[in-house]
Design an enzyme around this catalytic site. Structure first.
Site, PDB file in Angstrom:
ATOM      1  N   ASN A   1      -4.233  -1.108  -6.924  1.00  0.00           N
ATOM      2  CA  ASN A   1      -4.860  -0.383  -8.033  1.00  0.00           C
ATOM      3  C   ASN A   1      -5.177  -1.349  -9.154  1.00  0.00           C
ATOM      4  OD1 ASN A   1      -4.755   2.120  -6.836  1.00  0.00           O
ATOM      5  ND2 ASN A   1      -2.912   2.792  -7.903  1.00  0.00           N
TER       6      ASN A   1
ATOM      7  N   ARG B   1      -4.402   4.141  -1.560  1.00  0.00           N
ATOM      8  CA  ARG B   1      -3.856   2.864  -1.072  1.00  0.00           C
ATOM      9  C   ARG B   1      -3.170   3.033   0.289  1.00  0.00           C
ATOM     10  NH1 ARG B   1      -0.442   0.919  -6.157  1.00  0.00           N
ATOM     11  NH2 ARG B   1      -0.095   3.176  -6.190  1.00  0.00           N
TER      12      ARG B   1
END
Length: 787
Positions: A53, A35
């Protein structure tokens, strides 16, 4: 929706003018700094949107921007991914409309579970940047044992559930301080969104106790633990995936004590050395072995002892090699800081035949009588995970145990399965395996499921792996043996999941694992091990099989030999040797001379001879392992198997200094390789020739004979591919002998490189068979048997 492989061209058709792309990335993309990586490349390409996520281990991305900026973003996504990330697929939808995002952000995770086949990464050894910070007196994490970042540290052993967020890991009990939180929120910091971020102020604490759990106050408990080890004390040390038991490698008394209290009379202990330079002072290290030792996975590597080997002979008694690993956590590194000891014994802390210990209270209870001190920390361990063990054969990896550092990362298949299949393994060295699409997820090492604790560990691991991969199984596979505990588990899972169960013969599963690893559709398989339940109900273990996706034919095998006393013959090789030599003059005198190596002495020796001379029908075996055991006993190398493979392993070690003085030609009759003549020849020459030469000669005979059988089978069937699997495939001499003979005839030869050759690879072979289609068909002689 477009599916784009991480290794394919990003655009196969002309790119439309787009302002928004919705992207799903599958693979090992959670817990690897993915990320933060997406955040950086999105902002660098002037894109707006978000990344988050998901509960299926997928990363979801939405980007808005100019068409060429999105193209550059996708290029960066493919080419600049974090070092421990694995991208399996990139799934994209394009839209003309614009949602109007004002910035790019990392959003809170979603519980969405849509796709199967992604997973969290394995545990990774401490990285160079963290190591430098650990050593820097001006760094806030100076001397902090639990130093980690997005590129290193525990992953699989810390995660409780997906998505991979701190609240779903065993770090949920440690609230970040301002310093750690500022780094966690800083896009330019490598701990940006690192879920295990911690420091001495807010993170896990290490502490020292006596073997009764009483605190031992010390300002530097880790380095004090190192000094205690050097002084000859025995310590239990809590790591990432469980406890180790540690002691000095240069003092005999603590190792003797450890062997006595752990009931490990001969089984080798692994050692952890301070650095690669130190390892080279007591072991031979090739460039490839050095690379393995220093890798992110940091496995135990089996190395040949050097001429100047100076560690205690009690570490690996009777063996030519020793298992060595390098420190892989900050704690390990610090243990060596104030000692001169070159290495420490670092063996898994577990009661006999039980899983590795993970909980502090459990460790105090189970290990208190074994150790003098405990080095503990207050972070819970979510998943047990033993160290991996690797050996090098002809510069290629040969996994003895595939566990920490590798599991649960998938093995990539050459074809995609339309079914999701679970394999539960056999009885010893068990693993579980789930095949989803083109990926096989093999669990960490479980062990021998002969007791409730290990059986429960297997069930829990399978359940956890199913949750992590979001897999819904269509079939369960197991060993053909009806009384294995794993066969019982397969029935339970079949009933619970409402799916069929499919037994796969043990040695066929070994070759299927080799075929699956190399993407082959057919093979002449040589399978040699200690035991496997044959399709005729007998004990197999030295087999030549014609294997295809549809089934197998048994084309050859070793000569059947009597198992005097059944399983006792595998524990006491004198029994095996006597059974093979029963027609030799003077054999009764020989076994009486060896009766001190039998539990009941001369009385037992007389009973053995009585059984052989009676009309009683004894069970037989074609096991190659049992032949090696018998020769080991005849040569006085090993009279009792105290751990799996011991007589054969010690025979191999003795053979490293020998040569082929017998020069026996393989005796083959009707597809059967004779072994009685071999054993008789070794017996006859035992006093005139050296054990090293006779051990070498015996291994040469078996290698030559197995190669000849397999080459004849290849010629008869037209299959120009031969492979070698099973526990005996770890024997370097036998493997190299077969390989040389096979390749001299222009036939392809395969061995394992990423899946264990032993029973740790059985679950993969079981599952791989069933991905081809159902039901399992076993072809033997002129009949086809369906199981």
């Amino acid at each position: 929706m477009q599916s784009i492989s991480g290794f394919q061209k990003l655009h196969s058709t002309k790119v439309r003018k787009l302002v928004q792309a919705k992207i799903k990335v599958t693979g090992i993309v959670q817990g690897v700094g993915f990320r933060p990586f997406i955040y950086r490349i999105a902002t660098a390409n002037n894109l707006k949107g978000y990344v988050r996520n998901r509960g299926d281990a997928v990363v979801e991305i939405v980007v808005e921007g100019k068409e060429h900026e999105i193209t550059l973003f996708l290029k960066d996504l493919k080419e600049k991914k974090p070092p421990i990330a694995q991208i399996h697929k990139i799934l994209m939808n394009y839209y003309e409309e614009k949602k109007g995002f004002s910035e790019f952000a990392i959003l809170n995770s979603s519980e969405t579970k849509e796709l199967a086949g992604s997973v969290v990464p394995p545990d990774i050894a401490i990285c160079g940047e963290c190591l430098r910070e650990l050593r820097s007196p001006t760094n806030p994490r100076h001397d902090y044992f639990f130093i980690t970042c997005t590129n290193c540290g525990p992953r699989y052993t810390t995660i409780l559930k997906l998505p991979y967020d701190r609240k779903n890991t065993t770090m949920q009990d440690f609230e970040m301080c301002k310093f750690c939180r500022d780094e966690y929120k800083n896009p330019n910091n490598r701990r940006f969104h690192a879920q295990t971020v911690a420091c001495p102020k807010c993170g896990p604490k290490a502490y020292l106790t006596t073997n009764r759990g009483q605190p031992v106050p010390h300002k530097d408990p880790i380095r004090e633990a190192g000094r205690l080890i050097e002084e000859g004390y025995i310590l239990a040390i809590k790591g990432y995936g469980g406890f180790h038991v540690a002691t000095s490698t240069t003092r005999d008394p603590p190792i003797q004590k450890l062997r006595k209290t752990k009931h490990r009379a001969q089984k080798p202990f692994a050692v952890m050395a301070r650095d690669l330079k130190t390892i080279r002072t007591f072991a031979e290290v090739s460039p490839e072995e050095g690379e393995m030792l220093s890798s992110l996975q940091r496995p135990i590597v089996l190395l040949d002892k050097s001429r100047d080997y100076y560690l205690s002979e009690l570490i690996a008694p009777g063996l030519h090699n020793v298992g060595v690993m390098l420190p892989y956590t900050g704690m390990h590194v610090m243990l060596f800081d104030q000692v001169e000891e070159p290495s420490f014994v670092m063996t898994s802390a577990n009661p006999p035949s039980e899983p590795i210990v993970t909980q502090n209270g459990e460790a105090l209870k189970m290990l208190g009588s074994t150790v003098d001190y405990f080095l503990l920390h207050n972070r819970e361990i979510a998943q047990r995970c033993d160290d991996s063990v690797v050996r090098l054969h002809n510069r290629k990896h040969c996994f003895v145990r595939r566990s920490r550092g590798y599991a649960p990362a998938p093995v990539h298949l050459k074809h995609s399965s339309s079914k999701c299949v679970l394999g539960v393994g056999a009885e010893e060295n068990v693993t579980g395996c789930i095949i989803v699409g083109e990926k096989a997820f093999v669990s960490q090492y479980i062990g021998d499921v002969e007791n409730l604790e290990t059986f429960t560990f297997l069930k829990e691991t399978i359940h956890h792996l199913l949750k992590l991969t979001n897999a819904k199984i269509d079939a369960v596979t197991c060993d053909l043996h009806p009384k294995f505990a794993t066969s019982t588990l397969a029935k339970e899972l079949s009933e619970d999941k409402g799916c069929p169960i499919h037994p796969v013969q043990h040695h066929y599963a070994h070759i299927l694992s080799l075929m699956g690893e190399h993407g082959l559709k057919e093979m002449i398989g040589i399978v040699c091990d200690g035991y496997g339940y044959g399709s005729d109900g007998k004990a197999w273990g030295g087999e030549i099989l014609r294997c295809t996706k549809d089934g197998f034919n048994r084309l050859g095998h070793l000569e059947e030999q009597p198992l005097v006393g059944g399983d006792l013959a595998s524990r006491f090789p004198v029994r095996m040797a006597t059974g093979i030599l029963q027609n030799i003059d003077g054999i009764e005198d020989w076994i009486l001379s060896k009766s001190r190596f039998l539990p009941h002495g001369k009385e037992e020796a007389h009973t053995i001879m009585h059984q052989l001379n009676s009309d009683r029908v004894l069970p037989t075996t074609t096991s190659c392992g049992r032949i090696l055991d018998a020769i080991s006993a005849i040569l006085g190398i090993c009279y009792e198997r105290t751990y799996q493979g011991e007589p054969a392993m010690k025979l191999e070690s003795v053979a490293t200094k020998g040569q082929d003085i017998l020069k026996l030609e393989p005796e083959i009759n009707g597809g059967i390789l004779g072994t009685t003549g071999l054993v008789e020849a070794v017996y006859a020459a035992r006093e005139a020739e050296s054990p090293a030469d006779l051990a070498y000669s015996a291994q040469s005979y078996l290698g030559k004979g197995l190669a000849k059988l397999a080459l004849e089978a290849a010629k008869d069937t037209g299959i120009n591919v031969i492979g070698f699997s099973g526990g005996v495939a770890y024997n370097r001499h036998i493997t190299s002998t077969i390989m040389k003979r096979v390749r001299e005839e222009g036939v392809e030869f395969y061995v394992h490189e990423i899946i264990p050759a032993g029973d740790g690879g059985i679950s993969f072979g079981q599952a791989y068979k069933t991905t081809f289609g159902l039901p399992e068909q076993v072809m033997r002689a002129h009949k086809t048997h369906a199981f």
